[in-house]
Design a protein around this motif. Structure first.
Motif, short mmCIF file in Angstrom:
data_model
loop_
_atom_site.label_atom_id
_atom_site.label_comp_id
_atom_site.label_asym_id
_atom_site.label_seq_id
_atom_site.Cartn_x
_atom_site.Cartn_y
_atom_site.Cartn_z
N SER A 1 0.85 -1.12 -0.04
CA SER A 1 -0.07 -0.12 -0.01
C SER A 1 0.79 1.27 0.04
O SER A 1 0.25 2.24 -0.40
CB SER A 1 -1.06 -0.05 1.21
N LEU A 2 2.03 1.24 0.44
CA LEU A 2 3.08 2.32 0.49
C LEU A 2 4.01 2.23 -0.86
O LEU A 2 4.74 1.12 -0.88
CB LEU A 2 4.10 2.27 1.61
N ASP A 3 3.59 2.79 -1.88
CA ASP A 3 4.38 2.60 -3.33
C ASP A 3 5.62 3.24 -3.31
O ASP A 3 6.60 2.74 -3.84
CB ASP A 3 3.53 2.93 -4.71
N PHE A 4 5.84 4.43 -2.84
CA PHE A 4 7.20 5.17 -2.86
C PHE A 4 7.06 6.34 -2.00
O PHE A 4 6.01 6.78 -1.30
CB PHE A 4 7.48 5.64 -4.30
N ILE A 5 8.21 6.94 -1.33
CA ILE A 5 8.47 8.08 -0.89
C ILE A 5 8.94 9.00 -1.68
O ILE A 5 9.95 8.59 -2.67
CB ILE A 5 9.32 7.71 0.32
N SER A 6 8.61 10.17 -1.74
CA SER A 6 9.13 11.18 -2.47
C SER A 6 9.90 12.47 -1.81
O SER A 6 9.67 12.90 -0.74
CB SER A 6 7.96 11.77 -3.06
N PHE A 7 11.17 13.07 -2.44
CA PHE A 7 11.77 14.23 -2.06
C PHE A 7 11.83 15.06 -3.12
O PHE A 7 11.84 14.57 -4.31
CB PHE A 7 13.22 13.61 -1.63
N SER A 8 12.00 16.45 -2.98
CA SER A 8 12.20 17.33 -3.92
C SER A 8 13.86 17.79 -3.71
O SER A 8 14.15 17.95 -2.59
CB SER A 8 11.22 18.35 -4.00
N VAL A 9 14.24 18.20 -4.88
CA VAL A 9 15.59 18.70 -4.57
C VAL A 9 15.60 20.00 -5.39
O VAL A 9 14.95 20.28 -6.54
CB VAL A 9 16.69 17.84 -5.22
N LYS A 10 16.68 20.83 -5.22
CA LYS A 10 16.81 22.33 -5.64
C LYS A 10 17.45 22.02 -7.19
O LYS A 10 16.87 22.94 -8.13
CB LYS A 10 17.59 23.11 -4.81
N ASP A 11 18.27 21.10 -7.25
CA ASP A 11 19.06 21.04 -8.51
C ASP A 11 19.28 19.54 -8.82
O ASP A 11 20.12 18.77 -8.20
CB ASP A 11 20.37 21.66 -8.64
N LEU A 12 18.55 19.09 -9.77
CA LEU A 12 18.42 17.60 -9.90
C LEU A 12 19.62 17.33 -10.56
O LEU A 12 20.19 16.02 -10.20
CB LEU A 12 17.25 17.06 -10.76
N LYS A 13 20.32 17.86 -11.61
CA LYS A 13 21.55 17.58 -12.36
C LYS A 13 22.55 17.53 -11.45
O LYS A 13 23.29 16.39 -11.30
CB LYS A 13 21.77 18.52 -13.46
N LYS B 1 3.10 7.84 -1.91
CA LYS B 1 2.07 7.70 -2.46
C LYS B 1 1.55 6.29 -2.06
O LYS B 1 2.29 5.40 -1.68
CB LYS B 1 2.48 7.05 -4.05
N MET B 2 0.01 6.20 -1.75
CA MET B 2 -0.43 5.22 -1.42
C MET B 2 -1.31 4.50 -2.58
O MET B 2 -1.93 5.31 -3.25
CB MET B 2 -1.33 5.43 -0.13
N MET B 3 -1.27 3.07 -2.55
CA MET B 3 -2.32 2.46 -3.39
C MET B 3 -3.56 1.93 -2.80
O MET B 3 -2.97 1.32 -1.69
CB MET B 3 -1.35 1.26 -4.06
N VAL B 4 -4.44 2.37 -3.15
CA VAL B 4 -5.53 2.16 -2.39
C VAL B 4 -6.91 1.66 -3.42
O VAL B 4 -7.01 2.08 -4.42
CB VAL B 4 -6.40 3.13 -1.43
N PRO B 5 -7.82 0.91 -2.97
CA PRO B 5 -9.09 0.42 -3.82
C PRO B 5 -10.01 1.49 -4.15
O PRO B 5 -10.85 1.21 -5.03
CB PRO B 5 -9.73 -0.79 -3.01
N ASP B 6 -10.06 2.46 -3.35
CA ASP B 6 -11.06 3.47 -3.36
C ASP B 6 -10.34 4.74 -2.84
O ASP B 6 -10.18 5.06 -1.67
CB ASP B 6 -12.41 3.16 -2.41
N VAL B 7 -9.98 5.69 -3.89
CA VAL B 7 -9.40 6.73 -3.49
C VAL B 7 -10.11 7.79 -2.90
O VAL B 7 -9.69 8.47 -1.84
CB VAL B 7 -9.07 7.58 -4.96
N LYS B 8 -11.52 7.92 -2.98
CA LYS B 8 -12.43 8.99 -2.46
C LYS B 8 -12.42 8.48 -0.84
O LYS B 8 -12.40 9.46 -0.13
CB LYS B 8 -13.79 9.15 -3.12
N ALA B 9 -12.59 7.19 -0.68
CA ALA B 9 -12.71 6.95 0.67
C ALA B 9 -11.51 7.11 1.48
O ALA B 9 -11.50 7.60 2.74
CB ALA B 9 -13.14 5.24 0.75
#
Length: 283
Positions: A101-113, A163-171
């Motif tokens: 149910s936990l697909d990924f963890i996400s980070f943002s970076v100032k300079d990807l290159k 990001k979470m994978m769920v059967p019912d997004v609204k719920a």
């Protein structure tokens, strides 16, 4: 005083710092995610190479700190604490984040290159299919890590989403808003349930997903302004706890663990936003 004692005293006297983002309207933010690893030093090295900083909380929890999040790596099995075996048994195989149910963890970076160049020198390479604004990495224990570029941020790297994978997004959206105050907002072009440091992207699962307990991405952490009150609110809403709320005087912090309706294990904490000690970052 010899040089060893001097270095220790300097370390312990190092400036301390707050760790977690300001909470949402219900008083919650990201806390400490608990990850399982076959090789804890290798896992911690990955997070430090990514830009995390090793810290120690209450003299006993060794964590990796990112702006917005704390990460705690534990062993793959239960060979922990007073009952640990000597020598320890071989670590069991761990399942990664994909398929749970936990697909990924996400980070943002100032300079990807620049970040990619730094990580390449440390042996971290992106998975195929990325572009100049977003890539995916894989930890040694197969946790997917999404990296996006945000040139407007001041810090080199910041924890932002899961990001979470769920059967019912609204719920799922309604449950997280009711229980954790995670109102829907637009952030970085995505609709997310707002938990500072761990805003949640919900996606409809195409089939069954596995629970997170016992996998490499074992649980997410939620830091609460008043964990006891949140615990009582969740109980009143019908949430069943794996571990009831318990305050530990030695750590001056409280913890409780439960599973959401779709299989994600969640640990509530209070007190981890206190200041902690920087550790030597060599690895």
């Amino acid at each position: 005083m010899n040089s060893r004692l001097l270095s220790i005293s300097v370390l312990l006297a190092a400036p301390a710092f707050a760790q977690l983002p300001a909470p949402n309207a219900m008083g919650v933010s990201a806390g400490h995610d608990v990850l399982r690893a076959k090789d804890i030093p290798a896992a911690n090295k990955f997070w430090q190479d990514l830009g995390g900083e090793p810290v120690q909380f209450a003299g006993r929890l060794n964590l990796i700190k990112f702006p917005g999040l704390l990460i705690l790596e534990v062993g793959a099995g239960n060979n922990q604490g007073k009952n640990k075996q000597e020598p320890p048994p071989p670590a069991p195989e761990l399942l990664g984040s994909e398929g749970s149910s936990l697909d990924f963890i996400s980070f943002s970076v100032k300079d990807l290159k620049a970040s990619l160049a730094k990580w390449a020198a440390a042996g971290i390479k992106p998975l195929p299919g990325g572009n100049n604004k977003q890539v995916f990495l894989l930890t040694p224990d197969k946790i997917k890590v999404r990296i996006t570029e945000d040139k407007s941020q001041s810090a080199p790297i910041v924890s932002d989403k899961i990001k979470m994978m769920v059967p019912d997004v609204k719920a799922a959206q309604e449950w997280y808003e009711k229980n954790l105050g995670a109102k829907l907002v637009k952030r970085g072009g995505e609709t997310v349930a707002d938990i500072p440091g761990h805003s949640i992207i919900f996606e409809k699962a195409k089939g069954p997903v596995a629970i997170t307990k016992g996998r490499a991405y074992d649980r997410i952490g939620i830091e609460a302004v008043d964990a006891d009150a949140l615990y009582k609110k969740l109980e009143a809403n019908g949430v069943k706890f794996d571990s009831p709320y318990r305050y530990t005087e030695a750590m001056k912090a409280g913890f409780a663990v439960f599973q959401d309706p779709w299989g994600t294990l969640i640990e509530i904490s209070q007190g981890l936003d206190r200041k902690s000690t920087r550790l030597n970052s060599s690895h």
